[in-house]
Design a protein around this motif. Structure first.
Motif, PDB file in Angstrom:
ATOM      1  N   LEU A   1      11.776  87.603 151.099  1.00 30.32           N
ATOM      2  CA  LEU A   1      11.535  86.862 149.861  1.00 30.32           C
ATOM      3  C   LEU A   1      10.538  85.723 150.082  1.00 30.32           C
ATOM      4  N   LYS A   2      10.642  85.081 151.235  1.00 23.82           N
ATOM      5  CA  LYS A   2       9.701  84.012 151.556  1.00 23.82           C
ATOM      6  C   LYS A   2       8.306  84.587 151.775  1.00 23.82           C
ATOM      7  N   HIS A   3       8.238  85.740 152.460  1.00 21.89           N
ATOM      8  CA  HIS A   3       6.945  86.345 152.788  1.00 21.89           C
ATOM      9  C   HIS A   3       6.185  86.764 151.537  1.00 21.89           C
ATOM     10  N   ILE A   4       6.885  87.366 150.573  1.00 19.61           N
ATOM     11  CA  ILE A   4       6.200  87.827 149.354  1.00 19.61           C
ATOM     12  C   ILE A   4       6.067  86.708 148.333  1.00 19.61           C
ATOM     13  N   ASN A   5       6.649  85.544 148.660  1.00 18.48           N
ATOM     14  CA  ASN A   5       6.492  84.333 147.833  1.00 18.48           C
ATOM     15  C   ASN A   5       7.011  84.555 146.414  1.00 18.48           C
ATOM     16  N   VAL A   6       8.314  84.809 146.325  1.00 20.04           N
ATOM     17  CA  VAL A   6       8.906  85.077 145.016  1.00 20.04           C
ATOM     18  C   VAL A   6       8.798  83.866 144.090  1.00 20.04           C
ATOM     19  N   ILE A   7       8.739  82.660 144.651  1.00 16.38           N
ATOM     20  CA  ILE A   7       8.616  81.469 143.798  1.00 16.38           C
ATOM     21  C   ILE A   7       7.310  81.522 143.009  1.00 16.38           C
ATOM     22  N   SER A   8       6.240  81.868 143.696  1.00 20.64           N
ATOM     23  CA  SER A   8       4.952  81.957 143.006  1.00 20.64           C
ATOM     24  C   SER A   8       4.949  83.069 141.975  1.00 20.64           C
ATOM     25  N   ILE A   9       5.570  84.212 142.329  1.00 21.37           N
ATOM     26  CA  ILE A   9       5.616  85.325 141.381  1.00 21.37           C
ATOM     27  C   ILE A   9       6.320  84.897 140.103  1.00 21.37           C
ATOM     28  N   MET A  10       7.451  84.221 140.244  1.00 19.28           N
ATOM     29  CA  MET A  10       8.209  83.794 139.061  1.00 19.28           C
ATOM     30  C   MET A  10       7.472  82.729 138.268  1.00 19.28           C
ATOM     31  N   ASP A  11       6.887  81.762 138.991  1.00 15.10           N
ATOM     32  CA  ASP A  11       6.273  80.631 138.294  1.00 15.10           C
ATOM     33  C   ASP A  11       4.998  81.020 137.558  1.00 15.10           C
ATOM     34  N   TYR A  12       4.275  82.001 138.092  1.00 14.68           N
ATOM     35  CA  TYR A  12       2.969  82.315 137.516  1.00 14.68           C
ATOM     36  C   TYR A  12       2.951  83.596 136.685  1.00 14.68           C
ATOM     37  N   PHE A  13       4.048  84.311 136.672  1.00 13.66           N
ATOM     38  CA  PHE A  13       4.087  85.536 135.877  1.00 13.66           C
ATOM     39  C   PHE A  13       4.172  85.176 134.392  1.00 13.66           C
ATOM     40  N   GLN A  14       3.283  85.753 133.611  1.00  9.38           N
ATOM     41  CA  GLN A  14       3.246  85.493 132.172  1.00  9.38           C
ATOM     42  C   GLN A  14       3.461  86.808 131.431  1.00  9.38           C
ATOM     43  N   PRO A  15       4.701  87.112 131.057  1.00 10.68           N
ATOM     44  CA  PRO A  15       4.944  88.394 130.368  1.00 10.68           C
ATOM     45  C   PRO A  15       4.252  88.435 129.019  1.00 10.68           C
ATOM     46  N   GLN A  16       3.633  89.580 128.738  1.00 13.03           N
ATOM     47  CA  GLN A  16       2.881  89.749 127.507  1.00 13.03           C
ATOM     48  C   GLN A  16       3.602  90.627 126.496  1.00 13.03           C
ATOM     49  N   SER A  17       4.820  91.034 126.796  1.00 16.20           N
ATOM     50  CA  SER A  17       5.573  91.889 125.878  1.00 16.20           C
ATOM     51  C   SER A  17       7.058  91.690 126.142  1.00 16.20           C
ATOM     52  N   GLU A  18       7.875  92.096 125.177  1.00 14.07           N
ATOM     53  CA  GLU A  18       9.325  92.034 125.380  1.00 14.07           C
ATOM     54  C   GLU A  18       9.739  92.916 126.546  1.00 14.07           C
ATOM     55  N   ARG A  19       9.059  94.053 126.694  1.00 17.00           N
ATOM     56  CA  ARG A  19       9.369  94.958 127.801  1.00 17.00           C
ATOM     57  C   ARG A  19       9.131  94.281 129.138  1.00 17.00           C
TER      58      ARG A  19
END
Length: 951
Positions: free
Chosen positions: A236-254
């Motif tokens: 989890l640290k290696h793939i940097n899940v914090i960055s994935i969560m913080d910067y992910f911008q969902p564009q649909s309900e799906r």
């Protein structure tokens, strides 16, 4: 299509696509030329008629079944050949544009390749498909070979190339590619995905609205891969899940739903790691792990509060585990939770309150699948709220109090309902005694005085209030000042007088429970309650009504209440009438009993007598038996009213006992004249079950023989089971006082013989299957249960009385047969229990009450049967509760025999019983020594160990 492809289609494939059919080699293995023909055939499916999903999917099924049969021994290059055949440039056709790219892949062939990979997942990998053990073993071999031969690596390379080529130009192919790759990530080498080439592409695709949900789904599979906790945190640290969560911008309900699923999984993984955290893990990941955890909790709270339930539901599991984690860490650390955790908990409460609220589109009257799904989701949220209440009762109490106190400022009845619902559910987790009880009583009073009763709909709003009143009734024991308002609400058209039958029925049941918990403090209000409820419990002739769906309802012709509603209300009154105030021996309740019995029950009894006198049932329509139904309702009502009176354990001749005793002959008359009707017989059985504890033995015993005789007359299997249950109840309640009644005219033996005859006749029929067989086996079990109850209630000598001794041998042989019924441990235990009691009483000297000749039965038949049973491998020594009890009872047979005939018993065991089962003398001597010295309750386990050693 090329004719060389036809041999592939020859095997007949079962519709279930069972790959076992192809393992039967109904066609020859592919040779190299055949594979080339397959390649040529696959490249020709771009013709218009073949470029449909249906054709592609059917072709994929055939190819994968061939793959399962040929890979890897016969066709080790399957994946390379498939790629060579399908991942080829699209040929230029007449009319092609001038800018045609000769390296552009044919999209139909690409979709075919992906369809084959998807079918491989279905046939080989997916855990959602039921498979035989043989198929599972074969699939494991295929997966191992795909890993070892580089086929999995080839698949990843192909998908990577397709995503590089099409992610910005062909969303359909990109989505299909990611969908295909996702299930393979679970079992292939993680290094094929988490590297400097593939994983950055996933991160890049998170920025593309058309494929971001599929790309995040693949990352979710990476997070879900099985590994130990330390490795998981490192991943989890290696793939940097914090960055994935913080910067992910969902564009649909799906995409938002997939993001919530991702947050949920990361949270679950982190909770598992933190609960097993070691000093080494803390040193390596301490601050990083806590930072990740705080981030994922914050995202979970935002997802939980999302406006879409589909999003909220996907983080529900982590929300529950988070509360569990806080509870465990609080116990390990200290009683107080951290300030940050307290803030998280407050935010969680706000989110739960938001999601517990019914949506305005919710159809309360006609609930479809969406409504049912929300109800299930709401139950899960309830459980989280209850867990939070256990974690921090003071915080939740303060929060709920603020909600209840502000309810009059709300204008949305659905919002009010959610507040009342929350107040209700915390009752399972918050203490209701002491200061908490006073606090709850105040909140309940606040709701009782609020404007929630101004709203007729939804029914759930007022319904939650009455659920609260029912749940928190014990908190009101010392707040009689609240009773007038509460009783007013119970008696209103929002309570037990609600116009909708279903709602009215449930609230009548709740009111009955409310009264049960407050019998003493409600005594001053008895008269007022009777005045309000008396019209509802008159029990007028019923009417039959058919609803829109064709169902028939039977209701009172005047009050329009169902019989269940009437009985609930009548029982509520009876509980108050029958309650004896703890005022000491000088308190006389007879006058109270007389007043209300004559007011409420006498009219019911008079109606029964009127129906019997006029024989009104003969006027009934066979399809709508009004008078028979009326009669059964009245009999049930009299029995129901008796529930309010305590068991007459001391044979007191109170007014109530004398009153109900006078009704028994009237009910017996009804049974005699109308007992041929099943509904009457069933209600009489209920009535007699009530009279046994209500009256005690003195008023009941003179009628008992007649009761059994009438109920068994022409009784079928189910009715006989009910009668035997009634006899067992009398045996347990009256014990040896029932002995003379059961002995008179051989009543007990007659009952036992009737049961066995009915069971034998039923099971001997050629077509005795289904319900008849089940009932016959249940009745057989009841036969042994009756013998067991007789034994433990000091009634064993009824079997050996002059009226019964002639049939004693039949009983003993049946008990031996029951002892050998290895398929039913309950029968084994009941048989052993009865036989142990007989051994206890009848192996004594005759002058001390023993039975002449019984010792011969014990030595020649019983003890031999006991060891035949115990040494039979089919007898499960560890068969739960019944097995343990049966072994204890079998041990009692030996102990009781040894108590009465110690020397004789020891000699028989050593000289006859042990040699018969090939026990050497030293083992026999040790067994006898244990028998001599071991306490009664400890001999069962010793006997078990002995049997285990001899098997």
């Amino acid at each position: 299509m090329n004719f060389h492809f036809r041999p592939i289609l020859k095997p007949k494939i079962h519709p279930s696509r069972d790959p076992f059919l192809l393992k039967q080699r109904s066609f020859p293995p592919f040779l190299t030329p055949s594979r080339w023909d397959l390649s040529v055939s696959l490249t020709t499916i771009t013709c218009p008629f073949a470029s449909t999903d249906e054709i592609i999917n059917k072709l994929a099924v055939v190819i994968v079944l061939i793959f399962k049969n040929e890979f890897p021994e016969v066709w080790p290059t399957f994946f390379a050949d498939l790629g060579s055949a399908l991942l080829v440039p699209r040929p230029a056709r007449d009319g092609a544009p001038a800018n045609h790219d000769p390296n552009d892949l044919d999209p139909v062939l690409v979709q075919t390749y992906l369809a084959v990979m998807r079918e491989i997942d279905t046939e080989v990998v997916s855990k959602e498909v039921h498979r035989s053990n043989e198929d599972l073993a074969h699939n494991r071999i295929l997966k191992d070979q795909m890993r070892d031969t580089g086929s999995a690596s080839h698949l990843v390379d192909v998908c990577y190339g397709l995503l590089q080529r099409y992610h910005s130009s062909h969303a359909g192919i990109s989505r299909s590619c990611l969908s295909v790759l996702r299930p393979f990530i679970d079992w292939i080498d993680i290094g094929l995905i988490v590297n400097d080439r593939v994983f950055p592409l996933f991160l890049q695709l998170l920025q593309h609205p058309d494929v971001q949900d599929k790309a995040l789904g693949c990352i979710l599979e990476v997070v879900s891969k099985g590994m130990n906790e330390a490795s998981k945190v490192a991943l989890l640290k290696h793939i940097n899940v914090i960055s994935i969560m913080d910067y992910f911008q969902p564009q649909s309900e799906r995409a938002t739903s997939v993001f919530a699923e991702f947050v949920n999984q990361v949270g679950i993984e982190l909770v598992a790691a933190m609960l097993v955290s070691s000093p080494e893990m803390d040193q390596q990941f301490g601050s990083d792990m806590q930072a990740m955890f705080n981030t994922v909790v914050n995202h979970m709270l935002r997802c939980l509060a999302n406006e879409y339930d589909d999003v909220s539901e996907r983080v529900e599991e982590f929300a529950g585990k988070y509360i569990h984690y806080l509870e465990l860490t609080r116990k390990r650390r200290n009683p107080n939770i951290l300030d940050s955790e307290l803030e998280h908990l407050k935010t969680l409460l706000q989110a739960l309150r938001l999601k517990l609220k019914f949506d305005g589109s919710f159809h309360f009257q006609s609930r479809g699948q969406d409504e049912l799904d929300f109800i299930e989701f709401r139950k899960k949220l309830d459980n989280i709220f209850k867990a939070a209440t256990k974690l921090h009762p003071a915080l939740i109490a303060e929060y709920v109090a603020s909600l209840v106190n502000s309810i009059d400022m709300m204008n949305d009845p659905l919002e009010m309902e959610s507040v009342t619902h929350i107040f209700n559910i915390i009752g399972e987790s918050i203490p209701t005694s002491g200061n908490h009880g006073a606090f709850i009583a105040d909140l309940l009073n606040r709701l009782a005085l609020s404007k929630i009763f101004n709203f007729a709909q939804p029914n759930e709003l007022c319904g939650e209030f009455f659920e609260c009143a029912h749940r928190y009734a014990p908190c009101l024991a010392h707040r009689t000042d609240l009773f007038p308002r509460l009783l007013q609400l119970w008696m209103s058209d929002r309570g037990v007088m609600h116009p909708e039958p279903g709602v009215r029925a449930h609230r009548s049941w709740l009111f009955c429970g409310f009264v049960k918990k407050l019998k003493q403090p409600l005594q001053p209000f008895l008269g007022d309650l009777v005045d309000r409820l008396k019209p509802a419990v008159v029990y007028n002739p019923p009417v039959f009504r058919r609803d829109d769906e064709g169902n028939t309802d039977v209701v009172d012709s005047v009050s329009e209440l169902t019989i269940d509603m009437q009985n609930d209300l009548l029982e509520s009154i009876a509980l108050l009438v029958g309650f004896a105030s703890p005022g000491g021996p000088g308190v006389d309740t007879s006058e109270k009993h007389r007043t209300f019995l004559e007011l409420l029950v006498t009219p019911l009894v008079q109606k029964i007598m009127y129906i019997l006198e006029k024989q009104l049932w003969k006027q009934d329509n066979v399809y709508q038996p009004v008078n028979l139904t009326w009669l059964t309702n009245l009999i049930g009502a009299v029995g129901t009213f008796s529930k309010g009176f305590p068991a007459n354990l001391k044979n007191q001749q109170t007014f109530a006992v004398q009153y109900f005793a006078n009704t028994v002959p009237i009910i017996l008359q009804a049974l005699s004249e109308v007992g041929g009707y099943d509904i009457v017989r069933a209600k009489v059985v209920f009535y007699m079950h009530r009279m046994i504890p209500c009256l005690g033995p003195i008023p009941m015993l003179p009628h008992f023989s007649r009761i059994v005789e009438l109920l068994l007359s022409n009784a079928n299997l189910k009715q006989t089971i009910e009668v035997v249950t009634l006899i067992n109840t009398a045996v347990i309640s009256f014990k040896d006082q029932l002995g003379p009644v059961l002995d008179a005219n051989g009543l007990l033996i007659s009952v036992l013989q009737y049961i066995m005859r009915l069971v034998t006749e039923t099971l001997s029929r050629p077509n005795s299957r289904g319900e008849d067989e089940r009932e016959a086996l249940e009745l057989r079990r009841m036969w042994y249960s009756l013998c067991s109850h007789m034994a433990v209630n000091n009634l064993v000598n009824v079997f050996s009385s002059p009226n019964s001794v002639g049939s004693l041998n039949d009983v003993l042989q049946a008990l031996l047969q029951g002892l050998s019924t290895l398929s039913d441990p309950a029968i084994v235990g009941d048989s052993a229990c009865a036989l142990a009691a007989m051994v206890e009483h009848w192996t004594r000297p005759v002058e001390a009450g023993g039975l002449a000749g019984f010792d011969e039965f014990v030595y020649k038949q019983l003890l031999k049967t006991v060891f035949d049973v115990l040494l039979n491998p089919a007898y499960n020594l560890g068969d739960g509760k019944f097995g343990v009890e049966a072994m204890q009872q079998i041990g009692s047979i030996f102990k009781e025999l040894h108590k009465n005939r110690s020397t004789e018993c020891e000699q028989f065991v050593q000289m006859h019983l042990m040699p018969a089962i090939n026990c050497p003398p030293d083992v026999a001597a040790a067994f006898v020594e244990r028998l001599r010295q071991c306490p009664d309750k400890q001999f069962g386990p010793i006997l078990r160990k002995f049997v285990e050693s001899r098997r």
